[in-house]
Scaffold this motif. Structure first.
Motif, mmCIF file in Angstrom:
data_model
loop_
_atom_site.group_PDB
_atom_site.id
_atom_site.type_symbol
_atom_site.label_atom_id
_atom_site.label_comp_id
_atom_site.label_asym_id
_atom_site.label_seq_id
_atom_site.Cartn_x
_atom_site.Cartn_y
_atom_site.Cartn_z
ATOM 1 N N LEU A 1 32.992 18.114 58.885
ATOM 2 C CA LEU A 1 34.418 17.915 59.121
ATOM 3 C C LEU A 1 35.231 18.798 58.187
ATOM 4 C CD1 LEU A 1 34.707 14.040 59.400
ATOM 5 C CD2 LEU A 1 34.521 15.701 61.224
ATOM 6 N N THR A 2 36.232 19.457 58.724
ATOM 7 C CA THR A 2 37.155 20.247 57.944
ATOM 8 C C THR A 2 38.518 19.591 58.025
ATOM 9 O OG1 THR A 2 35.908 22.242 58.476
ATOM 10 C CG2 THR A 2 38.133 22.540 57.622
ATOM 11 N N VAL A 3 39.000 19.097 56.889
ATOM 12 C CA VAL A 3 40.263 18.362 56.842
ATOM 13 C C VAL A 3 41.320 19.235 56.176
ATOM 14 C CG1 VAL A 3 41.411 16.272 56.033
ATOM 15 C CG2 VAL A 3 38.983 16.198 56.633
ATOM 16 N N PRO A 4 42.416 19.549 56.891
ATOM 17 C CA PRO A 4 43.502 20.292 56.258
ATOM 18 C C PRO A 4 44.310 19.377 55.345
ATOM 19 C CG PRO A 4 44.051 19.828 58.540
ATOM 20 C CD PRO A 4 42.660 19.316 58.310
ATOM 21 N N VAL A 5 44.432 19.728 54.084
ATOM 22 C CA VAL A 5 45.188 18.932 53.114
ATOM 23 C C VAL A 5 46.346 19.793 52.627
ATOM 24 C CG1 VAL A 5 45.095 17.690 50.933
ATOM 25 C CG2 VAL A 5 43.112 17.678 52.450
ATOM 26 N N ARG B 1 32.797 21.211 49.666
ATOM 27 C CA ARG B 1 33.516 22.314 49.045
ATOM 28 C C ARG B 1 34.972 22.289 49.509
ATOM 29 N NH1 ARG B 1 30.418 24.159 53.086
ATOM 30 N NH2 ARG B 1 31.357 25.459 54.700
ATOM 31 N N ILE B 2 35.783 23.059 48.799
ATOM 32 C CA ILE B 2 37.183 23.211 49.160
ATOM 33 C C ILE B 2 37.448 24.706 49.285
ATOM 34 C CG2 ILE B 2 39.566 22.873 48.431
ATOM 35 C CD1 ILE B 2 38.613 20.436 46.839
ATOM 36 N N ARG B 3 38.027 25.084 50.380
ATOM 37 C CA ARG B 3 38.375 26.491 50.600
ATOM 38 C C ARG B 3 39.867 26.545 50.908
ATOM 39 N NH1 ARG B 3 35.170 31.549 52.096
ATOM 40 N NH2 ARG B 3 36.928 32.953 52.299
ATOM 41 N N GLY B 4 40.637 26.894 49.923
ATOM 42 C CA GLY B 4 42.089 26.903 50.095
ATOM 43 C C GLY B 4 42.600 25.480 50.215
ATOM 44 N N SER B 5 43.216 25.181 51.343
ATOM 45 C CA SER B 5 43.739 23.835 51.561
ATOM 46 C C SER B 5 42.845 23.020 52.497
ATOM 47 C CB SER B 5 45.150 23.919 52.140
ATOM 48 O OG SER B 5 45.119 24.570 53.392
ATOM 49 N N HIS B 6 41.655 23.497 52.789
ATOM 50 C CA HIS B 6 40.753 22.802 53.700
ATOM 51 C C HIS B 6 39.586 22.192 52.924
ATOM 52 C CE1 HIS B 6 42.972 25.420 56.444
ATOM 53 N NE2 HIS B 6 42.762 24.475 57.328
ATOM 54 N N HIS B 7 39.407 20.898 53.097
ATOM 55 C CA HIS B 7 38.319 20.169 52.455
ATOM 56 C C HIS B 7 37.206 19.988 53.477
ATOM 57 C CE1 HIS B 7 40.850 18.350 49.020
ATOM 58 N NE2 HIS B 7 41.424 19.449 49.475
ATOM 59 N N ILE B 8 35.993 20.388 53.130
ATOM 60 C CA ILE B 8 34.853 20.347 54.036
ATOM 61 C C ILE B 8 33.947 19.189 53.629
ATOM 62 C CG2 ILE B 8 32.798 21.556 54.835
ATOM 63 C CD1 ILE B 8 35.839 23.513 53.812
ATOM 64 N N TYR B 9 33.699 18.278 54.590
ATOM 65 C CA TYR B 9 32.914 17.073 54.347
ATOM 66 C C TYR B 9 31.662 17.062 55.205
ATOM 67 C CZ TYR B 9 36.654 14.823 51.729
ATOM 68 O OH TYR B 9 37.580 14.508 50.783
ATOM 69 N N THR B 10 30.585 16.495 54.640
ATOM 70 C CA THR B 10 29.354 16.244 55.381
ATOM 71 C C THR B 10 28.944 14.800 55.145
ATOM 72 O OG1 THR B 10 27.959 16.973 53.548
ATOM 73 C CG2 THR B 10 28.542 18.626 55.200
ATOM 74 N N HIS B 11 28.073 14.322 56.027
ATOM 75 C CA HIS B 11 27.563 12.953 55.898
ATOM 76 C C HIS B 11 26.042 13.057 55.871
ATOM 77 C CE1 HIS B 11 26.819 8.713 56.797
ATOM 78 N NE2 HIS B 11 28.077 8.514 56.423
ATOM 79 N N PRO B 12 25.383 12.286 55.000
ATOM 80 C CA PRO B 12 23.928 12.409 54.875
ATOM 81 C C PRO B 12 23.163 12.060 56.152
ATOM 82 C CG PRO B 12 24.813 10.895 53.213
ATOM 83 C CD PRO B 12 25.955 11.358 54.030
ATOM 84 N N SER B 13 23.698 11.181 56.990
ATOM 85 C CA SER B 13 22.953 10.757 58.180
ATOM 86 C C SER B 13 23.505 11.337 59.480
ATOM 87 C CB SER B 13 22.941 9.230 58.270
ATOM 88 O OG SER B 13 24.260 8.745 58.441
ATOM 89 N N ARG B 14 24.475 12.232 59.392
ATOM 90 C CA ARG B 14 25.065 12.842 60.587
ATOM 91 C C ARG B 14 25.001 14.354 60.474
ATOM 92 N NH1 ARG B 14 29.048 8.993 63.167
ATOM 93 N NH2 ARG B 14 29.659 10.850 64.296
ATOM 94 N N SER B 15 25.025 15.029 61.620
ATOM 95 C CA SER B 15 24.931 16.488 61.604
ATOM 96 C C SER B 15 26.304 17.164 61.622
ATOM 97 C CB SER B 15 24.120 16.968 62.804
ATOM 98 O OG SER B 15 24.765 16.590 64.004
ATOM 99 N N GLU B 16 27.374 16.398 61.825
ATOM 100 C CA GLU B 16 28.709 16.973 61.910
ATOM 101 C C GLU B 16 29.209 17.455 60.550
ATOM 102 O OE1 GLU B 16 27.990 14.009 63.176
ATOM 103 O OE2 GLU B 16 28.403 14.121 65.302
#
Length: 68
Positions: free
Chosen positions: A39-43, A22-37
């Protein structure tokens, strides 16, 4: 360490299997299928990520500086 923009970092994550949830404002939220982390990337346009933010995101994503 070479600094890159948030847009380029998002492309790098996509190449390594991360999926944009999802994208919330200028932050892109990423997940990985095999990891529990999550990541929130400011764009913020083509503005480079700060070195500390970039190194933390790389560490959490399991990537190194040599991956880009």
């Amino acid at each position: 360490m070479k600094s890159i923009s948030g847009k380029i970092f998002c492309k790098l994550l996509h190449l390594h299997g991360w999926q944009l949830q999802r994208i919330r404002g200028s932050h892109h939220i990423y997940t990985h299928p095999s990891r529990s982390e999550i990541l929130t990337v400011p764009v913020h346009g083509n503005q480079d990520l700060k070195i500390g933010t970039l190194s933390k995101l790389l560490k959490d994503a399991g990537l190194t500086e040599h991956d880009f």
